[in-house]
Design a protein around this motif. Structure first.
Motif, PDB file in Angstrom:
ATOM      1  N   THR A 146       0.846  -1.192   0.000  1.00 51.89           N
ATOM      2  CA  THR A 146       0.000   0.000   0.000  1.00 51.89           C
ATOM      3  C   THR A 146       0.883   1.244   0.000  1.00 51.89           C
ATOM      4  N   ILE A 147       0.314   2.343  -0.453  1.00 53.00           N
ATOM      5  CA  ILE A 147       1.012   3.626  -0.431  1.00 53.00           C
ATOM      6  C   ILE A 147       0.258   4.547   0.522  1.00 53.00           C
ATOM      7  N   SER A 148       0.981   5.057   1.500  1.00 52.83           N
ATOM      8  CA  SER A 148       0.427   6.001   2.469  1.00 52.83           C
ATOM      9  C   SER A 148       1.043   7.365   2.237  1.00 52.83           C
ATOM     10  N   GLU A 149       0.451   8.379   2.874  1.00 49.29           N
ATOM     11  CA  GLU A 149       0.974   9.743   2.762  1.00 49.29           C
ATOM     12  C   GLU A 149       1.417  10.247   4.128  1.00 49.29           C
ATOM     13  N   VAL A 150       2.551  10.937   4.139  1.00 48.93           N
ATOM     14  CA  VAL A 150       3.056  11.611   5.330  1.00 48.93           C
ATOM     15  C   VAL A 150       3.321  13.058   4.929  1.00 48.93           C
ATOM     16  N   THR A 151       2.721  13.996   5.664  1.00 54.36           N
ATOM     17  CA  THR A 151       2.877  15.424   5.372  1.00 54.36           C
ATOM     18  C   THR A 151       3.817  16.043   6.393  1.00 54.36           C
ATOM     19  N   TYR A 152       4.711  16.895   5.899  1.00 50.96           N
ATOM     20  CA  TYR A 152       5.689  17.520   6.788  1.00 50.96           C
ATOM     21  C   TYR A 152       6.163  18.851   6.202  1.00 50.96           C
ATOM     22  N   MET A 153       7.000  19.547   6.952  1.00 55.70           N
ATOM     23  CA  MET A 153       7.527  20.844   6.533  1.00 55.70           C
ATOM     24  C   MET A 153       9.008  20.690   6.171  1.00 55.70           C
ATOM     25  N   TRP A 154       9.342  21.108   4.931  1.00 57.92           N
ATOM     26  CA  TRP A 154      10.721  20.971   4.459  1.00 57.92           C
ATOM     27  C   TRP A 154      10.995  22.047   3.411  1.00 57.92           C
ATOM     28  N   PRO A 155      12.177  22.623   3.374  1.00 58.58           N
ATOM     29  CA  PRO A 155      12.466  23.630   2.338  1.00 58.58           C
ATOM     30  C   PRO A 155      12.657  22.989   0.962  1.00 58.58           C
ATOM     31  N   ARG A 156      12.252  23.720  -0.063  1.00 61.63           N
ATOM     32  CA  ARG A 156      12.518  23.269  -1.437  1.00 61.63           C
ATOM     33  C   ARG A 156      14.031  23.277  -1.654  1.00 61.63           C
ATOM     34  N   PRO A 157      14.516  22.494  -2.598  1.00 62.48           N
ATOM     35  CA  PRO A 157      15.958  22.502  -2.887  1.00 62.48           C
ATOM     36  C   PRO A 157      16.451  23.926  -3.180  1.00 62.48           C
ATOM     37  N   PRO A 173      10.837  26.520   5.120  1.00 57.43           N
ATOM     38  CA  PRO A 173      10.097  25.266   4.940  1.00 57.43           C
ATOM     39  C   PRO A 173       8.701  25.498   4.369  1.00 57.43           C
ATOM     40  N   VAL A 174       8.270  24.579   3.527  1.00 57.28           N
ATOM     41  CA  VAL A 174       6.934  24.571   2.940  1.00 57.28           C
ATOM     42  C   VAL A 174       6.359  23.157   3.119  1.00 57.28           C
ATOM     43  N   VAL A 175       5.089  23.012   2.838  1.00 59.32           N
ATOM     44  CA  VAL A 175       4.447  21.702   2.989  1.00 59.32           C
ATOM     45  C   VAL A 175       4.971  20.740   1.922  1.00 59.32           C
ATOM     46  N   LYS A 176       5.382  19.570   2.382  1.00 59.66           N
ATOM     47  CA  LYS A 176       5.834  18.507   1.493  1.00 59.66           C
ATOM     48  C   LYS A 176       5.068  17.246   1.877  1.00 59.66           C
ATOM     49  N   VAL A 177       4.713  16.452   0.894  1.00 59.62           N
ATOM     50  CA  VAL A 177       3.995  15.201   1.117  1.00 59.62           C
ATOM     51  C   VAL A 177       4.853  14.063   0.575  1.00 59.62           C
ATOM     52  N   ALA A 178       5.070  13.054   1.405  1.00 54.42           N
ATOM     53  CA  ALA A 178       5.804  11.872   0.963  1.00 54.42           C
ATOM     54  C   ALA A 178       4.830  10.722   0.781  1.00 54.42           C
ATOM     55  N   TYR A 179       4.922  10.070  -0.365  1.00 55.91           N
ATOM     56  CA  TYR A 179       4.242   8.793  -0.559  1.00 55.91           C
ATOM     57  C   TYR A 179       5.186   7.735  -0.010  1.00 55.91           C
ATOM     58  N   GLN A 222      12.710  -2.808   3.473  1.00 56.45           N
ATOM     59  CA  GLN A 222      12.975  -1.411   3.140  1.00 56.45           C
ATOM     60  C   GLN A 222      11.701  -0.566   3.265  1.00 56.45           C
ATOM     61  N   VAL A 223      11.846   0.600   3.859  1.00 59.03           N
ATOM     62  CA  VAL A 223      10.787   1.615   3.891  1.00 59.03           C
ATOM     63  C   VAL A 223      11.225   2.664   2.892  1.00 59.03           C
ATOM     64  N   CYS A 224      10.419   2.873   1.835  1.00 54.05           N
ATOM     65  CA  CYS A 224      10.815   3.795   0.769  1.00 54.05           C
ATOM     66  C   CYS A 224       9.756   4.870   0.568  1.00 54.05           C
ATOM     67  N   ALA A 225      10.199   6.025   0.110  1.00 58.11           N
ATOM     68  CA  ALA A 225       9.301   7.156  -0.081  1.00 58.11           C
ATOM     69  C   ALA A 225       9.784   8.026  -1.226  1.00 58.11           C
ATOM     70  N   VAL A 226       8.836   8.774  -1.793  1.00 55.98           N
ATOM     71  CA  VAL A 226       9.119   9.860  -2.743  1.00 55.98           C
ATOM     72  C   VAL A 226       8.216  11.014  -2.339  1.00 55.98           C
ATOM     73  N   GLY A 227       8.809  12.187  -2.155  1.00 55.57           N
ATOM     74  CA  GLY A 227       8.045  13.339  -1.710  1.00 55.57           C
ATOM     75  C   GLY A 227       7.915  14.404  -2.772  1.00 55.57           C
ATOM     76  N   TYR A 228       6.811  15.136  -2.706  1.00 57.82           N
ATOM     77  CA  TYR A 228       6.599  16.287  -3.600  1.00 57.82           C
ATOM     78  C   TYR A 228       6.187  17.477  -2.742  1.00 57.82           C
ATOM     79  N   TYR A 229       6.443  18.667  -3.269  1.00 61.39           N
ATOM     80  CA  TYR A 229       6.091  19.894  -2.555  1.00 61.39           C
ATOM     81  C   TYR A 229       4.730  20.371  -2.997  1.00 61.39           C
ATOM     82  N   LYS A 230       3.935  20.820  -2.020  1.00 60.05           N
ATOM     83  CA  LYS A 230       2.595  21.372  -2.328  1.00 60.05           C
ATOM     84  C   LYS A 230       2.736  22.804  -2.751  1.00 60.05           C
TER      85      LYS A 230
END
Length: 148
Positions: free
Chosen positions: A111-122, A127-133, A140-148
């Motif tokens: 399954t793919i879950s979402e985790v929302t957190y605050m992180w600066p863009r590169p 910091p801005v809102v970022k969501v990791a799938y 292994q616990v793996c994720a890919v995050g995108y910025y809102k």
């Protein structure tokens, strides 16, 4: 009248182009989810090779601000552009939220879950809102995050 209509159409076309150019600067939620799906398949096929590719950003595993990262059973990063060997599980976001613990808790096999957190863009510091799938693939616990 015709000149005014042409000017309005030109302005609309420019705004549409500018908006799409801005959107293309950062990865989208759909692109992040697709990269995580691709990463999960790569880990299942050859975990050691996949983790190296993620860290190096090879094989399509680096696209603008999108990249997969993974942590192993010991809680340390096994794949990340700069943090391999450091603790993912102890990582906190820029607001002090226990990000790593939440990533590990959310990761479930298949399954793919979402985790929302605050992180600066590169390249930025605010910091801005970022969501990791997030998902689990074996140990292994793996994720890919995108910025809102």
């Amino acid at each position: 009248m015709l000149r005014k209509k042409l000017a309005m159409l030109s302005a609309a076309a420019f705004l549409g182009f500018a908006g799409s150019a801005l959107a293309a600067e950062y990865g989208t939620p759909a692109e992040a989810k697709a990269m995580l799906d691709k990463a999960a398949a790569a880990v299942k096929a050859d975990k050691a090779k996949a983790l190296v590719m993620f860290t190096k950003g090879e094989g399509g595993f680096k696209d603008r601000d999108l990249y997969p990262y993974c942590g192993g059973p010991d809680g340390n990063f096994t794949a990340h552009p700069t943090l391999v060997g450091q603790s993912l599980k102890a990582l906190k976001d820029k607001a002090g939220k226990p990000l790593g613990e939440e990533v590990y808790a959310a990761a479930k096999e298949g399954t793919i879950s979402e985790v929302t957190y605050m992180w600066p863009r590169p390249g930025q510091t605010d910091p801005v809102v970022k969501v990791a799938y997030v998902t689990r693939i074996g140990d292994q616990v793996c994720a890919v995050g995108y910025y809102k």
